[in-house]
Design a protein around this motif. Structure first.
Motif, PDB file in Angstrom:
ATOM      1  N   THR A  26       0.902  -1.185   0.056  1.00 41.11           N
ATOM      2  CA  THR A  26      -0.052   0.049   0.070  1.00 41.11           C
ATOM      3  C   THR A  26       0.880   1.267  -0.090  1.00 41.11           C
ATOM      4  O   THR A  26       2.244   1.261   0.138  1.00 41.11           O
ATOM      5  N   ILE A  27       0.445   2.410  -0.414  1.00 40.42           N
ATOM      6  CA  ILE A  27       0.749   3.852  -0.349  1.00 40.42           C
ATOM      7  C   ILE A  27       0.116   4.502   0.754  1.00 40.42           C
ATOM      8  O   ILE A  27      -1.188   4.845   0.477  1.00 40.42           O
ATOM      9  N   GLY A  28       0.597   4.836   1.787  1.00 39.56           N
ATOM     10  CA  GLY A  28      -0.087   5.525   2.989  1.00 39.56           C
ATOM     11  C   GLY A  28       0.463   7.044   2.827  1.00 39.56           C
ATOM     12  O   GLY A  28      -0.276   7.784   3.623  1.00 39.56           O
ATOM     13  N   VAL A  29       1.333   7.462   2.062  1.00 43.22           N
ATOM     14  CA  VAL A  29       1.918   8.969   2.074  1.00 43.22           C
ATOM     15  C   VAL A  29       2.172   9.347   0.639  1.00 43.22           C
ATOM     16  O   VAL A  29       2.656   8.553   0.068  1.00 43.22           O
ATOM     17  N   ARG A  30       1.632  10.344   0.222  1.00 38.32           N
ATOM     18  CA  ARG A  30       1.981  10.879  -1.116  1.00 38.32           C
ATOM     19  C   ARG A  30       2.609  12.254  -0.946  1.00 38.32           C
ATOM     20  O   ARG A  30       2.191  13.133  -0.238  1.00 38.32           O
ATOM     21  N   LEU A  31       3.875  12.395  -1.454  1.00 38.27           N
ATOM     22  CA  LEU A  31       4.494  13.717  -1.408  1.00 38.27           C
ATOM     23  C   LEU A  31       4.507  14.470  -2.762  1.00 38.27           C
ATOM     24  O   LEU A  31       4.821  13.565  -4.099  1.00 38.27           O
ATOM     25  N   VAL A  32       4.631  15.807  -2.795  1.00 38.54           N
ATOM     26  CA  VAL A  32       4.640  16.446  -4.017  1.00 38.54           C
ATOM     27  C   VAL A  32       5.720  17.578  -3.878  1.00 38.54           C
ATOM     28  O   VAL A  32       5.395  18.522  -2.932  1.00 38.54           O
ATOM     29  N   ALA A  33       6.710  17.519  -4.151  1.00 43.58           N
ATOM     30  CA  ALA A  33       8.015  18.474  -4.216  1.00 43.58           C
ATOM     31  C   ALA A  33       8.012  19.584  -5.388  1.00 43.58           C
ATOM     32  O   ALA A  33       8.126  18.986  -6.650  1.00 43.58           O
ATOM     33  N   GLY A  34       8.078  20.910  -5.156  1.00 47.84           N
ATOM     34  CA  GLY A  34       8.387  21.998  -6.186  1.00 47.84           C
ATOM     35  C   GLY A  34       8.701  23.339  -5.599  1.00 47.84           C
ATOM     36  O   GLY A  34       8.989  23.566  -4.239  1.00 47.84           O
ATOM     37  N   THR A  35       8.990  24.149  -6.481  1.00 48.26           N
ATOM     38  CA  THR A  35       9.219  25.443  -5.940  1.00 48.26           C
ATOM     39  C   THR A  35       7.969  26.373  -6.144  1.00 48.26           C
ATOM     40  O   THR A  35       6.887  26.011  -6.363  1.00 48.26           O
ATOM     41  N   VAL A  36       7.899  27.613  -5.566  1.00 45.49           N
ATOM     42  CA  VAL A  36       6.970  28.737  -5.547  1.00 45.49           C
ATOM     43  C   VAL A  36       7.337  29.846  -6.408  1.00 45.49           C
ATOM     44  O   VAL A  36       8.643  29.939  -6.704  1.00 45.49           O
ATOM     45  N   THR A  37       6.434  30.209  -7.135  1.00 40.09           N
ATOM     46  CA  THR A  37       6.791  31.535  -8.219  1.00 40.09           C
ATOM     47  C   THR A  37       7.085  32.543  -7.553  1.00 40.09           C
ATOM     48  O   THR A  37       7.715  33.301  -7.595  1.00 40.09           O
TER      49      THR A  37
END
Length: 202
Positions: A26-37
């Motif tokens: 299973t996948i219990g954690v989802r991460l999205v990484a990025g910069t901010v404008t």
């Protein structure tokens, strides 16, 4: 061939989008990484708090905020991070624009767009992963959705914004972004984690 020193490297260099399922798949954690404008730190001194609040109301339509509160405004997201301090995340209103409404007698405006990244974390096990790193009470009675907390781990600061029961945004310094993402991923591994790198600023 000469190196192009104007090329901008991602603060998350070395990471790739992928999944690490848990032992039961299973996948219990989802991460999205990025910069901010855009990100602007707006601050004043104790005697200037009221004047700064008035200036922000005129500049971005903000209503009075208590420490730790956040507000969606037309320009983006405004967070009151301290008694005399705010952080504006915006793709349309820059530090230079804000200085037209907030002069040196009212407060200071610092452009942090180059110095901040965002990691989104969600999933039914995200609070367990965050609890390994941050000394915060994550119960909604103490930390409600819509609020933000200045925190950190291993002497690295972080601004944690709660969006929902099991959804948060972490605003971190760009210079530590790669290591912070690695640490957060490692904390989530036992629950199964999926990482997605956001290709553009948001």
């Amino acid at each position: 061939m000469a190196e192009d020193r104007t090329a901008r490297h991602s603060p998350f260099d070395g990471h790739v989008s992928r999944q690490w399922p848990s032992a039961d798949g299973t996948i219990g954690v989802r991460l999205v990484a990025g910069t901010v404008t855009g990100a602007a730190l707006i601050s004043t001194w104790p005697a200037g708090a009221a004047a700064l609040a008035d200036a922000l109301a005129a500049a971005v339509g903000a209503t009075p905020l208590r420490c730790g509160d956040t507000q969606a405004v037309a320009a983006g997201l405004l967070m009151r991070t301290g008694p005399e301090e705010y952080l504006l995340i915006s793709a349309t209103v820059t530090a230079m624009t804000l200085r037209a409404s907030i002069d040196a007698q009212t407060g200071s405006v610092i452009d942090l767009a180059h110095a901040r990244c965002r990691i989104g974390i969600e999933g039914d096990r995200c609070r367990e992963a965050l609890a390994k790193l941050f000394a915060l009470d994550l119960d909604e009675s103490s930390f409600a959705p819509g609020q933000a907390r200045l925190t950190g781990h291993h002497h690295v600061p972080c601004l944690l914004h709660r969006l929902a029961t099991d959804r948060f945004d972490l605003y971190i310094t760009s210079s530590y972004a790669a290591d912070q993402l690695a640490t957060l991923t490692d904390a989530a591994l036992e629950y199964g984690v999926a990482l997605r790198l956001d290709q553009g600023p948001a």
